[in-house]
Design a protein around this motif. Sequence first.
Motif, PDB file in Angstrom:
ATOM      1  N   GLN A  97       0.247  71.195  57.635  1.00 31.29           N
ATOM      2  CA  GLN A  97       0.859  71.013  58.951  1.00 31.29           C
ATOM      3  C   GLN A  97       2.278  70.496  58.773  1.00 31.29           C
ATOM      4  O   GLN A  97       2.499  69.501  58.074  1.00 31.29           O
ATOM      5  N   VAL A  98       3.238  71.151  59.415  1.00 27.96           N
ATOM      6  CA  VAL A  98       4.640  70.746  59.376  1.00 27.96           C
ATOM      7  C   VAL A  98       4.983  70.112  60.719  1.00 27.96           C
ATOM      8  O   VAL A  98       4.788  70.733  61.766  1.00 27.96           O
ATOM      9  N   GLU A  99       5.501  68.881  60.697  1.00 27.83           N
ATOM     10  CA  GLU A  99       5.856  68.178  61.926  1.00 27.83           C
ATOM     11  C   GLU A  99       7.369  67.975  61.958  1.00 27.83           C
ATOM     12  O   GLU A  99       7.934  67.307  61.100  1.00 27.83           O
ATOM     13  N   ILE A 100       8.013  68.569  62.975  1.00 28.38           N
ATOM     14  CA  ILE A 100       9.453  68.489  63.113  1.00 28.38           C
ATOM     15  C   ILE A 100       9.795  68.069  64.540  1.00 28.38           C
ATOM     16  O   ILE A 100       8.933  68.047  65.415  1.00 28.38           O
ATOM     17  N   SER A 101      11.067  67.736  64.759  1.00 28.96           N
ATOM     18  CA  SER A 101      11.535  67.458  66.115  1.00 28.96           C
ATOM     19  C   SER A 101      12.004  68.753  66.764  1.00 28.96           C
ATOM     20  O   SER A 101      12.202  69.774  66.095  1.00 28.96           O
ATOM     21  N   LEU A 102      12.219  68.705  68.071  1.00 31.19           N
ATOM     22  CA  LEU A 102      12.754  69.868  68.755  1.00 31.19           C
ATOM     23  C   LEU A 102      14.163  70.187  68.266  1.00 31.19           C
ATOM     24  O   LEU A 102      14.549  71.359  68.178  1.00 31.19           O
ATOM     25  N   SER A 103      14.929  69.149  67.906  1.00 34.98           N
ATOM     26  CA  SER A 103      16.267  69.375  67.347  1.00 34.98           C
ATOM     27  C   SER A 103      16.189  70.120  66.018  1.00 34.98           C
ATOM     28  O   SER A 103      16.997  71.012  65.748  1.00 34.98           O
ATOM     29  N   ASP A 104      15.217  69.756  65.190  1.00 38.27           N
ATOM     30  CA  ASP A 104      15.006  70.484  63.933  1.00 38.27           C
ATOM     31  C   ASP A 104      14.710  71.950  64.203  1.00 38.27           C
ATOM     32  O   ASP A 104      15.106  72.839  63.437  1.00 38.27           O
ATOM     33  N   GLY A 105      13.990  72.214  65.289  1.00 45.72           N
ATOM     34  CA  GLY A 105      13.660  73.585  65.639  1.00 45.72           C
ATOM     35  C   GLY A 105      14.904  74.433  65.862  1.00 45.72           C
ATOM     36  O   GLY A 105      14.938  75.604  65.465  1.00 45.72           O
ATOM     37  N   PHE A 106      15.944  73.852  66.462  1.00 45.34           N
ATOM     38  CA  PHE A 106      17.199  74.590  66.653  1.00 45.34           C
ATOM     39  C   PHE A 106      17.821  74.949  65.306  1.00 45.34           C
ATOM     40  O   PHE A 106      18.333  76.050  65.106  1.00 45.34           O
ATOM     41  N   THR A 107      17.791  73.998  64.371  1.00 51.83           N
ATOM     42  CA  THR A 107      18.349  74.247  63.040  1.00 51.83           C
ATOM     43  C   THR A 107      17.605  75.377  62.336  1.00 51.83           C
ATOM     44  O   THR A 107      18.211  76.240  61.693  1.00 51.83           O
ATOM     45  N   LEU A 108      16.285  75.380  62.471  1.00 54.08           N
ATOM     46  CA  LEU A 108      15.454  76.356  61.773  1.00 54.08           C
ATOM     47  C   LEU A 108      15.354  77.691  62.504  1.00 54.08           C
ATOM     48  O   LEU A 108      14.987  78.709  61.899  1.00 54.08           O
ATOM     49  N   GLY A 109      15.651  77.686  63.792  1.00 57.95           N
ATOM     50  CA  GLY A 109      15.466  78.893  64.588  1.00 57.95           C
ATOM     51  C   GLY A 109      14.040  79.052  65.055  1.00 57.95           C
ATOM     52  O   GLY A 109      13.541  80.175  65.222  1.00 57.95           O
ATOM     53  N   LEU A 110      13.366  77.917  65.305  1.00 54.70           N
ATOM     54  CA  LEU A 110      11.973  77.919  65.754  1.00 54.70           C
ATOM     55  C   LEU A 110      11.840  77.153  67.063  1.00 54.70           C
ATOM     56  O   LEU A 110      12.682  76.306  67.384  1.00 54.70           O
ATOM     57  N   ARG A 111      10.759  77.421  67.777  1.00 56.02           N
ATOM     58  CA  ARG A 111      10.436  76.658  68.974  1.00 56.02           C
ATOM     59  C   ARG A 111       9.062  76.013  68.777  1.00 56.02           C
ATOM     60  O   ARG A 111       8.041  76.570  69.194  1.00 56.02           O
ATOM     61  N   PRO A 112       9.022  74.851  68.136  1.00 57.22           N
ATOM     62  CA  PRO A 112       7.724  74.217  67.886  1.00 57.22           C
ATOM     63  C   PRO A 112       7.102  73.729  69.186  1.00 57.22           C
ATOM     64  O   PRO A 112       7.767  73.057  69.984  1.00 57.22           O
ATOM     65  N   PRO A 113       5.837  74.028  69.435  1.00 60.74           N
ATOM     66  CA  PRO A 113       5.180  73.489  70.625  1.00 60.74           C
ATOM     67  C   PRO A 113       4.867  72.012  70.428  1.00 60.74           C
ATOM     68  O   PRO A 113       4.661  71.548  69.297  1.00 60.74           O
ATOM     69  N   VAL A 114       4.868  71.270  71.530  1.00 60.10           N
ATOM     70  CA  VAL A 114       4.479  69.856  71.474  1.00 60.10           C
ATOM     71  C   VAL A 114       2.959  69.814  71.482  1.00 60.10           C
ATOM     72  O   VAL A 114       2.332  70.180  72.481  1.00 60.10           O
ATOM     73  N   ARG A 115       2.385  69.373  70.380  1.00 60.74           N
ATOM     74  CA  ARG A 115       0.927  69.431  70.210  1.00 60.74           C
ATOM     75  C   ARG A 115       0.396  68.131  69.584  1.00 60.74           C
ATOM     76  O   ARG A 115       1.103  67.445  68.845  1.00 60.74           O
ATOM     77  N   GLU A 116      -0.873  67.873  69.863  1.00 61.58           N
ATOM     78  CA  GLU A 116      -1.601  66.837  69.141  1.00 61.58           C
ATOM     79  C   GLU A 116      -1.761  67.282  67.690  1.00 61.58           C
ATOM     80  O   GLU A 116      -1.930  68.472  67.406  1.00 61.58           O
ATOM     81  N   SER A 117      -1.712  66.329  66.778  1.00 57.25           N
ATOM     82  CA  SER A 117      -1.882  66.645  65.370  1.00 57.25           C
ATOM     83  C   SER A 117      -3.192  67.393  65.142  1.00 57.25           C
ATOM     84  O   SER A 117      -4.234  67.051  65.700  1.00 57.25           O
ATOM     85  N   GLY A 118      -3.123  68.454  64.325  1.00 59.15           N
ATOM     86  CA  GLY A 118      -4.291  69.272  64.022  1.00 59.15           C
ATOM     87  C   GLY A 118      -4.429  70.498  64.902  1.00 59.15           C
ATOM     88  O   GLY A 118      -5.171  71.418  64.563  1.00 59.15           O
ATOM     89  N   LYS A 119      -3.695  70.541  66.009  1.00 56.08           N
ATOM     90  CA  LYS A 119      -3.764  71.681  66.932  1.00 56.08           C
ATOM     91  C   LYS A 119      -2.663  72.678  66.569  1.00 56.08           C
ATOM     92  O   LYS A 119      -1.622  72.759  67.225  1.00 56.08           O
ATOM     93  N   ILE A 120      -2.879  73.443  65.507  1.00 54.11           N
ATOM     94  CA  ILE A 120      -1.814  74.304  64.999  1.00 54.11           C
ATOM     95  C   ILE A 120      -2.049  75.788  65.268  1.00 54.11           C
ATOM     96  O   ILE A 120      -1.213  76.618  64.905  1.00 54.11           O
ATOM     97  N   ALA A 121      -3.136  76.129  65.933  1.00 52.10           N
ATOM     98  CA  ALA A 121      -3.406  77.536  66.232  1.00 52.10           C
ATOM     99  C   ALA A 121      -2.299  78.113  67.112  1.00 52.10           C
ATOM    100  O   ALA A 121      -1.903  77.511  68.113  1.00 52.10           O
TER     101      ALA A 121
END
Length: 220
Positions: A97-121
């Motif tokens: 599991q990779v945990e990043i901030s929303l700001s990190d998502g801009f750097t990577l070009g991703l939109r990580p959903p805000v989720r409880e740990s373990g909910k990666i589906a």
Amino acid sequence: MAAESAESRENLIKLVTRLVLEELAKGPGIPLGVSNRHIHLDRGDMDALFGKGCELTHKKDLGQPGQYASEETVTIKGPKGQIGKVRVLGPLRPETQVEISLSDGFTLGLRPPVRESGKIAGTPGIEIIGPRGSVIKDGSVIAALRHIHMSDKEAAVYGFKDKEIVDVEVGSPERSAVLHNVLLRVSDKYALEMHIDTDEANAVGAKNGDLVRIVGRARQ
């Protein structure tokens, strides 16, 4: 008669809630932990990235019992960019599991959903690069839902339960705010601690070790 009984129960719930929150406000507060980007690895990905049978090297203990930061780091790579020196936390887990901030998502070009740990589906994929190899994950990236770890004993004292949602006052005097939608995670394996990410901490002027307080709870 039934309406009066329902109203009485609702008034009692409101009273109990107010008394609980007043007691929490008198207490020493909940320690805050600000989580920078990090990664949890499973055994297979650990082998691929660092060498078969390799073990994590303990660097320092974290706030939760048995959890620690390791000496090992990786690079994570998205469609737009990459971020190096991402700390691996131990011990190893059943799933990476990779945990990043929303700001990190801009750097990577991703939109990580805000989720409880373990909910990666259904979460975004990412490439993880280590010193001995790399792996491409189809889905493993989240921005962690802000949450509070609490022991069974502490939850019982204040009448909370696992998965309850609360409001928490957090931050410096100049920039303090009430954060809603804070998840309670209750277990006898936990120590009392709230976790937010760097984006949230920067927004309210908060830092590691600050004391925060529960000031409300979601209606059930």
